[in-house]
Motif scaffolding. Structure first.
Motif, PDB file in Angstrom:
ATOM      1  N   ARG A   1      -3.961   0.962  11.955  1.00 29.13           N
ATOM      2  CA  ARG A   1      -3.286   0.503  10.730  1.00 29.13           C
ATOM      3  C   ARG A   1      -3.988   0.968   9.454  1.00 29.13           C
ATOM      4  NH1 ARG A   1      -1.921  -3.748   8.815  1.00 29.13           N
ATOM      5  NH2 ARG A   1       0.271  -3.215   8.469  1.00 29.13           N
TER       6      ARG A   1
ATOM      7  N   SER B   1      -1.270   2.466   7.232  1.00 27.01           N
ATOM      8  CA  SER B   1      -0.400   1.399   6.740  1.00 27.01           C
ATOM      9  C   SER B   1      -1.031   0.666   5.567  1.00 27.01           C
ATOM     10  CB  SER B   1      -0.092   0.411   7.867  1.00 27.01           C
ATOM     11  OG  SER B   1       0.660   1.038   8.895  1.00 27.01           O
TER      12      SER B   1
ATOM     13  N   GLU C   1       0.344   0.716   1.764  1.00 32.55           N
ATOM     14  CA  GLU C   1       0.682  -0.552   1.107  1.00 32.55           C
ATOM     15  C   GLU C   1       0.052  -0.618  -0.281  1.00 32.55           C
ATOM     16  OE1 GLU C   1       0.060  -5.365   1.777  1.00 32.55           O
ATOM     17  OE2 GLU C   1      -0.279  -3.981   3.437  1.00 32.55           O
TER      18      GLU C   1
ATOM     19  N   PHE D   1       9.864   2.733   9.133  1.00 35.48           N
ATOM     20  CA  PHE D   1       9.493   2.351   7.781  1.00 35.48           C
ATOM     21  C   PHE D   1      10.750   2.325   6.915  1.00 35.48           C
ATOM     22  CE2 PHE D   1       7.445   2.889   3.614  1.00 35.48           C
ATOM     23  CZ  PHE D   1       6.405   1.977   3.743  1.00 35.48           C
TER      24      PHE D   1
END
Length: 274
Positions: free
Chosen positions: A78, A81, A85, A116
């Motif tokens: 992650r 990710s 973000e 996504f």
């Protein structure tokens, strides 16, 4: 502004990711090398003092493009990710349109984007010039932009050629003028300003950016003649010559191909659905 060490770390990680994946990332080093101001535009992830993840945000008028990477040995944790973000939080504060940039040939990027909230928008080709015989017209020439009148012509060409509003065009061109070593050139046809382009000579390569001709002068062969002259000049310096073009811009694509440019990589752009 980045330190030399940070730029080296980004380039090292980029090379590792590209060699493993067989693609090329668009990290806009001409912009990274000229970062200014306090706005958060770039995001890093380190593991044991080693850079293993990076995301860059590149603003163009009312849109921003996000492109990032994670070391192959640190994926599925992650990391990307989290970087994305953070990038989205900052980008949405300033830009109404957010685009996610991914190499067409990147399987990991394609897999990530399938899950996504985004939709495919367009593709962009990276093109490299292949040696071709070119006709040079003495009526089409270049000169540097230096006067107030030249500056205003540049702004109008940004507005008419690339769809920026005037404030965006002024801000973008001011940034280029103050922080970039690119050659800012005006194209003249029969002694009058007809268009413009920027040329970056870095790392043994020449890249052509911001190339446009006033709409009222298009269709007269000025663009092709200007590009041919610039290619000839850079080729005589012994530099390989590159440019980029959106796939949906069929007119520009044909122009570049007639001057000897051939596609060698492509990037896909996805609109973030926020």
């Amino acid at each position: 502004m980045f330190t030399k060490e940070e730029l080296f770390e980004i380039k090292t990680l980029q090379k590792i990711c590209e060699n493993e994946g067989g693609f090329q990332l668009k990290l806009n080093f001409d912009m990274l090398e000229n970062r200014i101001g306090k706005k958060k535009k770039d995001f890093f992830h380190y593991e044991n003092g080693r850079l293993v993840g990076f995301l860059g945000c590149y603003g163009f008028g009312d849109k921003v493009e996000l492109c990032g990477m994670v070391h192959p040995d640190y994926r599925r944790k992650r990391i990307f990710s989290k970087l994305l973000e953070m990038g989205l939080v900052e980008s949405k504060k300033r830009y109404p349109l957010v685009l996610l940039n991914a190499p067409t040939d990147s399987q990991s990027a394609s897999q990530f984007l399938r899950n996504f909230p985004c939709e495919y928008s367009f593709a962009e080709y990276q093109m490299k010039w292949q040696e071709t015989e070119l006709f040079i017209d003495p009526n089409v020439t270049f000169r540097p932009s230096y006067s107030t009148e030249d500056w205003e012509a540049e702004i109008q060409l940004e507005v008419l050629g690339f769809g920026l509003n005037e404030n965006e065009a002024r801000e973008f061109n001011q940034l280029i003028r103050e922080n970039s070593s690119d050659q800012r050139l005006l194209i003249e046809f029969e002694g009058k300003i007809a268009g413009k382009m920027r040329v970056s000579e870095s790392n043994g390569e020449a890249w052509i950016y911001g190339f446009t001709v006033f709409p009222k002068l298009q269709g007269k062969g000025i663009g092709r003649k200007a590009l041919s002259r610039m290619v000839k000049m850079e080729h005589q310096k012994g530099l390989p010559i590159f440019l980029e073009v959106e796939a949906k811009n069929a007119h520009a694509l044909r122009l570049y191909e007639t001057c000897g440019f051939r596609s060698y990589h492509s990037q896909d752009y996805y609109k973030y659905l926020n």
